[in-house]
Design a protein around this motif. Structure first.
Motif, PDB file in Angstrom:
ATOM      1  N   LYS A   1       0.757  -1.264   0.067  1.00 61.10           N
ATOM      2  CA  LYS A   1       0.023  -0.096  -0.072  1.00 61.10           C
ATOM      3  C   LYS A   1       0.917   1.428  -0.115  1.00 61.10           C
ATOM      4  O   LYS A   1       1.662   1.438   0.921  1.00 61.10           O
ATOM      5  CB  LYS A   1      -0.907  -0.112   1.016  1.00 61.10           C
ATOM      6  CG  LYS A   1      -1.781   1.119   1.345  1.00 61.10           C
ATOM      7  CD  LYS A   1      -3.001   0.758   0.621  1.00 61.10           C
ATOM      8  CE  LYS A   1      -4.194   1.614   0.816  1.00 61.10           C
ATOM      9  NZ  LYS A   1      -5.067   1.732  -0.112  1.00 61.10           N
ATOM     10  N   ALA A   2       0.597   2.137  -0.980  1.00 57.52           N
ATOM     11  CA  ALA A   2       1.615   3.159  -1.152  1.00 57.52           C
ATOM     12  C   ALA A   2       0.803   4.247  -0.077  1.00 57.52           C
ATOM     13  O   ALA A   2      -0.227   4.685  -0.200  1.00 57.52           O
ATOM     14  CB  ALA A   2       1.446   3.913  -2.361  1.00 57.52           C
ATOM     15  N   GLU A   3       1.785   5.008   0.797  1.00 56.14           N
ATOM     16  CA  GLU A   3       1.067   5.849   1.796  1.00 56.14           C
ATOM     17  C   GLU A   3       0.921   7.475   1.370  1.00 56.14           C
ATOM     18  O   GLU A   3       0.042   7.874   1.472  1.00 56.14           O
ATOM     19  CB  GLU A   3       2.171   5.842   2.974  1.00 56.14           C
ATOM     20  CG  GLU A   3       2.178   4.530   3.703  1.00 56.14           C
ATOM     21  CD  GLU A   3       0.892   3.864   4.228  1.00 56.14           C
ATOM     22  OE1 GLU A   3       0.214   4.825   4.837  1.00 56.14           O
ATOM     23  OE2 GLU A   3       0.698   2.773   4.284  1.00 56.14           O
ATOM     24  N   LYS A   4       1.889   7.688   0.551  1.00 49.71           N
ATOM     25  CA  LYS A   4       2.202   9.163   0.265  1.00 49.71           C
ATOM     26  C   LYS A   4       1.598   9.606  -1.137  1.00 49.71           C
ATOM     27  O   LYS A   4       1.259  10.410  -1.399  1.00 49.71           O
ATOM     28  CB  LYS A   4       3.487   9.694   0.504  1.00 49.71           C
ATOM     29  CG  LYS A   4       3.973   9.400   2.096  1.00 49.71           C
ATOM     30  CD  LYS A   4       4.940  10.414   2.396  1.00 49.71           C
ATOM     31  CE  LYS A   4       5.281   9.998   3.764  1.00 49.71           C
ATOM     32  NZ  LYS A   4       5.279  11.151   4.941  1.00 49.71           N
ATOM     33  N   ARG A   5       1.940   8.511  -2.069  1.00 49.99           N
ATOM     34  CA  ARG A   5       1.534   9.045  -3.498  1.00 49.99           C
ATOM     35  C   ARG A   5       0.086   8.920  -3.803  1.00 49.99           C
ATOM     36  O   ARG A   5      -0.645   8.535  -3.413  1.00 49.99           O
ATOM     37  CB  ARG A   5       2.075   7.763  -4.306  1.00 49.99           C
ATOM     38  CG  ARG A   5       2.094   8.328  -5.889  1.00 49.99           C
ATOM     39  CD  ARG A   5       2.957   7.082  -6.610  1.00 49.99           C
ATOM     40  NE  ARG A   5       2.771   7.340  -7.912  1.00 49.99           N
ATOM     41  CZ  ARG A   5       3.906   7.544  -8.648  1.00 49.99           C
ATOM     42  NH1 ARG A   5       4.629   7.988  -8.295  1.00 49.99           N
ATOM     43  NH2 ARG A   5       3.371   7.922 -10.047  1.00 49.99           N
ATOM     44  N   THR A   6      -0.368  10.159  -4.528  1.00 47.73           N
ATOM     45  CA  THR A   6      -1.715  10.562  -4.485  1.00 47.73           C
ATOM     46  C   THR A   6      -1.946  10.287  -6.220  1.00 47.73           C
ATOM     47  O   THR A   6      -3.178  10.514  -6.572  1.00 47.73           O
ATOM     48  CB  THR A   6      -2.044  11.702  -4.001  1.00 47.73           C
ATOM     49  OG1 THR A   6      -1.275  12.689  -4.792  1.00 47.73           O
ATOM     50  CG2 THR A   6      -2.018  11.967  -2.641  1.00 47.73           C
ATOM     51  N   HIS A   7      -1.075  10.344  -7.204  1.00 49.13           N
ATOM     52  CA  HIS A   7      -1.301  10.172  -8.392  1.00 49.13           C
ATOM     53  C   HIS A   7      -0.783   8.992  -9.281  1.00 49.13           C
ATOM     54  O   HIS A   7       0.209   8.420  -8.958  1.00 49.13           O
ATOM     55  CB  HIS A   7      -0.712  11.540  -9.216  1.00 49.13           C
ATOM     56  CG  HIS A   7      -1.569  12.687  -8.804  1.00 49.13           C
ATOM     57  ND1 HIS A   7      -1.186  13.456  -7.690  1.00 49.13           N
ATOM     58  CD2 HIS A   7      -2.380  13.392  -9.503  1.00 49.13           C
ATOM     59  CE1 HIS A   7      -1.969  14.393  -7.639  1.00 49.13           C
ATOM     60  NE2 HIS A   7      -2.873  14.430  -8.747  1.00 49.13           N
ATOM     61  N   VAL A   8      -1.496   8.446  -9.718  1.00 46.66           N
ATOM     62  CA  VAL A   8      -1.070   7.484 -11.032  1.00 46.66           C
ATOM     63  C   VAL A   8      -1.437   7.718 -12.263  1.00 46.66           C
ATOM     64  O   VAL A   8      -2.779   7.897 -12.678  1.00 46.66           O
ATOM     65  CB  VAL A   8      -1.786   5.958 -10.567  1.00 46.66           C
ATOM     66  CG1 VAL A   8      -1.480   5.155 -11.541  1.00 46.66           C
ATOM     67  CG2 VAL A   8      -1.313   5.513  -8.960  1.00 46.66           C
ATOM     68  N   ASN A   9      -0.424   7.892 -13.047  1.00 42.69           N
ATOM     69  CA  ASN A   9      -0.892   8.150 -14.552  1.00 42.69           C
ATOM     70  C   ASN A   9      -1.259   9.561 -14.561  1.00 42.69           C
ATOM     71  O   ASN A   9      -2.140   9.663 -15.676  1.00 42.69           O
ATOM     72  CB  ASN A   9      -1.693   7.128 -15.215  1.00 42.69           C
ATOM     73  CG  ASN A   9      -0.875   5.989 -15.926  1.00 42.69           C
ATOM     74  OD1 ASN A   9       0.334   5.969 -15.937  1.00 42.69           O
ATOM     75  ND2 ASN A   9      -1.497   4.980 -16.208  1.00 42.69           N
ATOM     76  N   GLY A  10      -0.826  10.353 -13.871  1.00 36.45           N
ATOM     77  CA  GLY A  10      -1.429  11.802 -13.792  1.00 36.45           C
ATOM     78  C   GLY A  10      -2.973  12.039 -13.210  1.00 36.45           C
ATOM     79  O   GLY A  10      -3.215  13.005 -13.316  1.00 36.45           O
ATOM     80  N   LYS A  11      -3.201  10.896 -12.995  1.00 36.32           N
ATOM     81  CA  LYS A  11      -4.787  11.143 -12.184  1.00 36.32           C
ATOM     82  C   LYS A  11      -4.828  10.873 -10.874  1.00 36.32           C
ATOM     83  O   LYS A  11      -4.116  10.054 -10.225  1.00 36.32           O
ATOM     84  CB  LYS A  11      -5.696  10.189 -12.939  1.00 36.32           C
ATOM     85  CG  LYS A  11      -5.906  10.328 -14.279  1.00 36.32           C
ATOM     86  CD  LYS A  11      -6.748   9.476 -14.889  1.00 36.32           C
ATOM     87  CE  LYS A  11      -6.919   9.740 -16.479  1.00 36.32           C
ATOM     88  NZ  LYS A  11      -7.459   8.766 -17.090  1.00 36.32           N
TER      89      LYS A  11
END
Length: 110
Positions: free
Chosen positions: A89-99
C-alpha cells in the motif's frame, strides 16, 4: 472379519483420495490474484507513466483482466497480492498516470 477390514481399507483410500484432491485445489481468489499479477507484470507497464511501479484499484477495474471489472472481485485479488507481498500500500503517492487516486499500490519485484 474380512468384510469389515475391506470396508475399513476402502474408507481409508476414499479419505486419502479426498484429502489429496483438496490439497491440489487452488482457491478462486488465488487464481484471480495470479491473473492480476500476470497483468501487472506484462500489460500494465505499457499503460503506466511510471513503467508500472504503481497502480490504483481504479486502474485495475478499468484496464485490468476482464474478470477484474467488478470492484469486489478486484479487491479480493488485490488483498491476496498484498498479503503475499507482491503489492505494498502506497502511503504518500496520490497520483497514478497523472490522475488523482486514493487506493494506490506499489508493485513489488519478486
Amino acid at each position: 472379519g474380512a468384510l469389515a477390514n475391506g470396508i475399513k481399507l476402502a474408507s481409508w483410500y476414499l479419505g486419502e483420495a479426498l484429502r489429496l484432491s483438496e490439497v491440489g485445489m487452488v482457491s478462486d481468489d488465488i487464481r484471480l490474484a495470479e491473473a492480476l499479477l500476470e497483468w501487472l507484470k506484462t500489460s500494465w507497464p505499457a499503460r503506466s507513466s511510471d513503467e508500472g511501479r504503481f497502480v490504483s484499484s481504479v486502474d485495475v477495474y478499468q484496464f485490468g483482466p476482464g474478470n477484474m471489472r467488478e470492484k469486489a472481485t478486484a479487491q479480493r485479488a488485490l488483498a491476496v497480492l498484498l498479503d503475499h507481498g507482491w503489492l505494498r500500500k502506497a502511503e504518500k503517492r496520490t497520483h497514478v498516470n497523472g490522475k488523482r487516486r486514493r487506493d494506490i499500490f506499489e508493485v513489488r519485484e519478486g
